[in-house]
Design a protein around this motif. Structure first.
Motif, PDB file in Angstrom:
ATOM      1  N   GLY A   1      29.539  49.609  35.934  1.00 45.40           N
ATOM      2  CA  GLY A   1      30.238  48.775  34.966  1.00 45.40           C
ATOM      3  C   GLY A   1      29.730  47.346  34.966  1.00 45.40           C
ATOM      4  O   GLY A   1      29.546  46.727  33.903  1.00 45.40           O
TER       5      GLY A   1
ATOM      6  N   HIS B   1      42.041  56.275  34.043  1.00 42.88           N
ATOM      7  CA  HIS B   1      41.272  55.863  32.868  1.00 42.88           C
ATOM      8  C   HIS B   1      39.945  55.210  33.250  1.00 42.88           C
ATOM      9  O   HIS B   1      39.015  55.179  32.434  1.00 42.88           O
ATOM     10  CB  HIS B   1      42.088  54.877  32.024  1.00 42.88           C
ATOM     11  CG  HIS B   1      43.366  55.457  31.480  1.00 42.88           C
ATOM     12  ND1 HIS B   1      43.409  56.636  30.763  1.00 42.88           N
ATOM     13  CD2 HIS B   1      44.657  55.021  31.549  1.00 42.88           C
ATOM     14  CE1 HIS B   1      44.660  56.905  30.404  1.00 42.88           C
ATOM     15  NE2 HIS B   1      45.436  55.940  30.884  1.00 42.88           N
ATOM     16  N   ARG B   2      39.860  54.684  34.432  1.00 39.45           N
ATOM     17  CA  ARG B   2      38.650  53.978  34.843  1.00 39.45           C
ATOM     18  C   ARG B   2      37.660  54.991  35.427  1.00 39.45           C
ATOM     19  O   ARG B   2      37.829  55.460  36.543  1.00 39.45           O
ATOM     20  CB  ARG B   2      38.991  52.878  35.859  1.00 39.45           C
ATOM     21  CG  ARG B   2      39.964  51.836  35.306  1.00 39.45           C
ATOM     22  CD  ARG B   2      40.275  50.753  36.326  1.00 39.45           C
ATOM     23  NE  ARG B   2      41.227  49.805  35.792  1.00 39.45           N
ATOM     24  CZ  ARG B   2      40.903  48.724  35.080  1.00 39.45           C
ATOM     25  NH1 ARG B   2      39.624  48.469  34.837  1.00 39.45           N
ATOM     26  NH2 ARG B   2      41.831  47.908  34.599  1.00 39.45           N
TER      27      ARG B   2
ATOM     28  N   GLU C   1      40.628  41.629  29.620  1.00 30.91           N
ATOM     29  CA  GLU C   1      40.940  42.598  30.676  1.00 30.91           C
ATOM     30  C   GLU C   1      42.188  42.174  31.451  1.00 30.91           C
ATOM     31  O   GLU C   1      43.051  43.004  31.755  1.00 30.91           O
ATOM     32  CB  GLU C   1      39.735  42.736  31.616  1.00 30.91           C
ATOM     33  CG  GLU C   1      39.992  43.549  32.867  1.00 30.91           C
ATOM     34  CD  GLU C   1      40.362  44.995  32.565  1.00 30.91           C
ATOM     35  OE1 GLU C   1      40.945  45.645  33.449  1.00 30.91           O
ATOM     36  OE2 GLU C   1      40.077  45.470  31.443  1.00 30.91           O
TER      37      GLU C   1
ATOM     38  N   ASP D   1      44.767  52.710  39.503  1.00 29.71           N
ATOM     39  CA  ASP D   1      44.407  53.471  38.302  1.00 29.71           C
ATOM     40  C   ASP D   1      45.228  54.747  38.231  1.00 29.71           C
ATOM     41  O   ASP D   1      44.690  55.852  38.339  1.00 29.71           O
ATOM     42  CB  ASP D   1      42.906  53.797  38.331  1.00 29.71           C
ATOM     43  CG  ASP D   1      42.421  54.431  37.038  1.00 29.71           C
ATOM     44  OD1 ASP D   1      43.074  54.231  35.992  1.00 29.71           O
ATOM     45  OD2 ASP D   1      41.383  55.127  37.073  1.00 29.71           O
TER      46      ASP D   1
ATOM     47  N   ARG E   1      37.206  50.277  31.559  1.00 31.18           N
ATOM     48  CA  ARG E   1      36.875  51.602  32.101  1.00 31.18           C
ATOM     49  C   ARG E   1      36.180  51.513  33.460  1.00 31.18           C
ATOM     50  O   ARG E   1      35.733  52.521  33.991  1.00 31.18           O
ATOM     51  CB  ARG E   1      35.966  52.351  31.115  1.00 31.18           C
ATOM     52  CG  ARG E   1      36.630  52.677  29.790  1.00 31.18           C
ATOM     53  CD  ARG E   1      37.771  53.669  29.969  1.00 31.18           C
ATOM     54  NE  ARG E   1      38.373  54.044  28.705  1.00 31.18           N
ATOM     55  CZ  ARG E   1      39.394  53.426  28.138  1.00 31.18           C
ATOM     56  NH1 ARG E   1      39.917  52.359  28.755  1.00 31.18           N
ATOM     57  NH2 ARG E   1      39.903  53.824  27.002  1.00 31.18           N
ATOM     58  N   THR E   2      36.080  50.306  33.992  1.00 35.35           N
ATOM     59  CA  THR E   2      35.400  50.112  35.279  1.00 35.35           C
ATOM     60  C   THR E   2      36.417  50.049  36.408  1.00 35.35           C
ATOM     61  O   THR E   2      37.423  49.347  36.305  1.00 35.35           O
ATOM     62  CB  THR E   2      34.572  48.815  35.257  1.00 35.35           C
ATOM     63  OG1 THR E   2      33.614  48.891  34.194  1.00 35.35           O
ATOM     64  CG2 THR E   2      33.837  48.621  36.578  1.00 35.35           C
ATOM     65  N   ARG E   3      36.144  50.778  37.458  1.00 30.38           N
ATOM     66  CA  ARG E   3      37.045  50.755  38.608  1.00 30.38           C
ATOM     67  C   ARG E   3      36.970  49.413  39.331  1.00 30.38           C
ATOM     68  O   ARG E   3      35.942  48.749  39.310  1.00 30.38           O
ATOM     69  CB  ARG E   3      36.685  51.871  39.591  1.00 30.38           C
ATOM     70  CG  ARG E   3      36.759  53.270  39.001  1.00 30.38           C
ATOM     71  CD  ARG E   3      36.531  54.315  40.080  1.00 30.38           C
ATOM     72  NE  ARG E   3      36.432  55.648  39.492  1.00 30.38           N
ATOM     73  CZ  ARG E   3      35.289  56.251  39.202  1.00 30.38           C
ATOM     74  NH1 ARG E   3      34.153  55.635  39.474  1.00 30.38           N
ATOM     75  NH2 ARG E   3      35.268  57.441  38.661  1.00 30.38           N
ATOM     76  N   TYR E   4      38.058  49.072  39.981  1.00 31.14           N
ATOM     77  CA  TYR E   4      38.073  47.873  40.805  1.00 31.14           C
ATOM     78  C   TYR E   4      37.108  48.053  41.982  1.00 31.14           C
ATOM     79  O   TYR E   4      36.796  49.171  42.397  1.00 31.14           O
ATOM     80  CB  TYR E   4      39.475  47.582  41.315  1.00 31.14           C
ATOM     81  CG  TYR E   4      40.440  47.173  40.220  1.00 31.14           C
ATOM     82  CD1 TYR E   4      40.464  45.855  39.761  1.00 31.14           C
ATOM     83  CD2 TYR E   4      41.309  48.096  39.644  1.00 31.14           C
ATOM     84  CE1 TYR E   4      41.343  45.477  38.762  1.00 31.14           C
ATOM     85  CE2 TYR E   4      42.190  47.718  38.644  1.00 31.14           C
ATOM     86  CZ  TYR E   4      42.203  46.415  38.198  1.00 31.14           C
ATOM     87  OH  TYR E   4      43.058  46.042  37.205  1.00 31.14           O
TER      88      TYR E   4
ATOM     89  N   SER F   1      36.321  51.488  43.933  1.00 30.83           N
ATOM     90  CA  SER F   1      34.978  52.058  43.853  1.00 30.83           C
ATOM     91  C   SER F   1      34.355  52.206  45.240  1.00 30.83           C
ATOM     92  O   SER F   1      33.715  53.216  45.552  1.00 30.83           O
ATOM     93  CB  SER F   1      34.099  51.169  42.969  1.00 30.83           C
ATOM     94  OG  SER F   1      32.820  51.734  42.802  1.00 30.83           O
TER      95      SER F   1
END
Length: 305
Positions: free
Chosen positions: A112, A104-105, A160, A100, A226-229, A233
């Motif tokens: 998420g 953005h995430r 995605e 990222d 917008r969700t982190r991997y 995370s």
């Protein structure tokens, strides 16, 4: 309780950062005269004798030693915690640059995922209504609903995955659009046949259900964007835990250091008046004798030894 007991509990692995302040002290010791060295040795012996002659100091010494050992353990724990903190922060930073770079995430993986699951559950309602247009029995309708829900999840993931590939994303958008238009037509035909609705009303109702389903799919895709991997995370969570653990370790070390200083101050106030009552060596200066006694107490109970 003797001074040797205190000395043997000194730090066996002194911090290299403390080496520089010790060197000037050693230089000063080397510059002292033999008379001053003898006076200092006599002062140390006097303090040792006073410790042996006043047993009520023993408890305070034991508490001081116990606190010093505890402080050393806390210092080692703090060093380990700070090293872990630095390692986890570096790992998280590397993953952030890799996964990222634009930052953005902003949503954690768990949050998420929970939002996407909620959107999928909501999407199951209009999809079930659309599945009724196939005219199957209850089991068949729910089977079609399940297939449509899986297709919606696939669409979210597809948008995605193809985010960085405009051509593939365009093909996917076209396929999804055709699928929703087919559902719109089937639902409108079902309403006209079963409910005897007019064509405009049936089309309007079908378009509304299709728009709701498509909107939920697009919302799910936006949330995924917008969700982190999961790995990122998890690394952020580990970094937060390590930072908190390091802060707790530093706080515990500060409290132990303050407690040790209180014990040392208590010993200093107990011993110095007794030592000052002792006579200075023959031919010695009383001011130098007082300073030597004070220095002996500070050296014997210093936290840097």
């Amino acid at each position: 309780m003797t001074i040797e007991t205190i000395t043997e509990h000194g730090d066996p692995n002194p911090d290299p950062e403390h080496d520089d302040p010790i060197l000037p002290a050693q230089s000063d010791a080397e510059s002292t005269t033999p008379a001053d060295a003898a006076l200092q040795a006599h002062a140390t012996a006097t303090i040792t004798r006073l410790l042996q002659e006043h047993p009520r100091v023993a408890k305070e010494i034991k508490d001081t030693l116990r606190t010093r050992v505890h402080l050393r353990e806390l210092a080692e724990r703090t060093n380990r915690a700070e090293k872990t903190e630095a390692d986890t922060e570096q790992h998280e930073s590397n993953l952030a640059v890799k996964l990222d770079p634009g930052d953005h995430r902003v949503l954690g993986f768990g949050l998420g995922l929970a939002i996407v699951v909620a959107l999928v559950i909501l999407d199951a309602v209009p999809l079930n209504w659309a599945a009724q247009a196939f005219g199957l029995n209850s089991a068949g309708t729910w089977l079609v609903t399940f297939i449509l829900v899986v297709a919606s999840i696939g669409a979210m993931l597809g948008f995605e995955i193809t985010r960085g590939y405009p051509r593939r994303r365009g093909v996917l958008a076209a396929v999804v659009t055709v699928g929703y238009l087919a559902l719109l037509g089937l639902r409108a035909e079902f309403l006209i046949t079963v409910s005897s609705d007019s064509l405009p009303v049936a089309v309007l109702q079908s378009a509304l259900l299709t728009a709701i389903s498509a909107g939920l799919v697009l919302c799910g895709s936006a949330v995924l964007a917008r969700t982190r991997y999961f790995s990122h995370s998890r690394a952020r969570a580990a970094a937060r835990r390590a930072a908190q653990a390091a802060e707790d370790a530093r706080a515990a070390q500060r409290q132990a250091a303050e407690k040790l200083q209180r014990h040392i101050g208590s010993l200093h106030h107990m011993l110095l008046p007794w030592a000052l009552c002792s006579a200075a060596p023959e031919g010695g200066d009383h001011a130098k004798w007082d300073a030597a006694l004070d220095q002996a107490i500070r050296v014997l109970f210093s936290t840097t030894t």
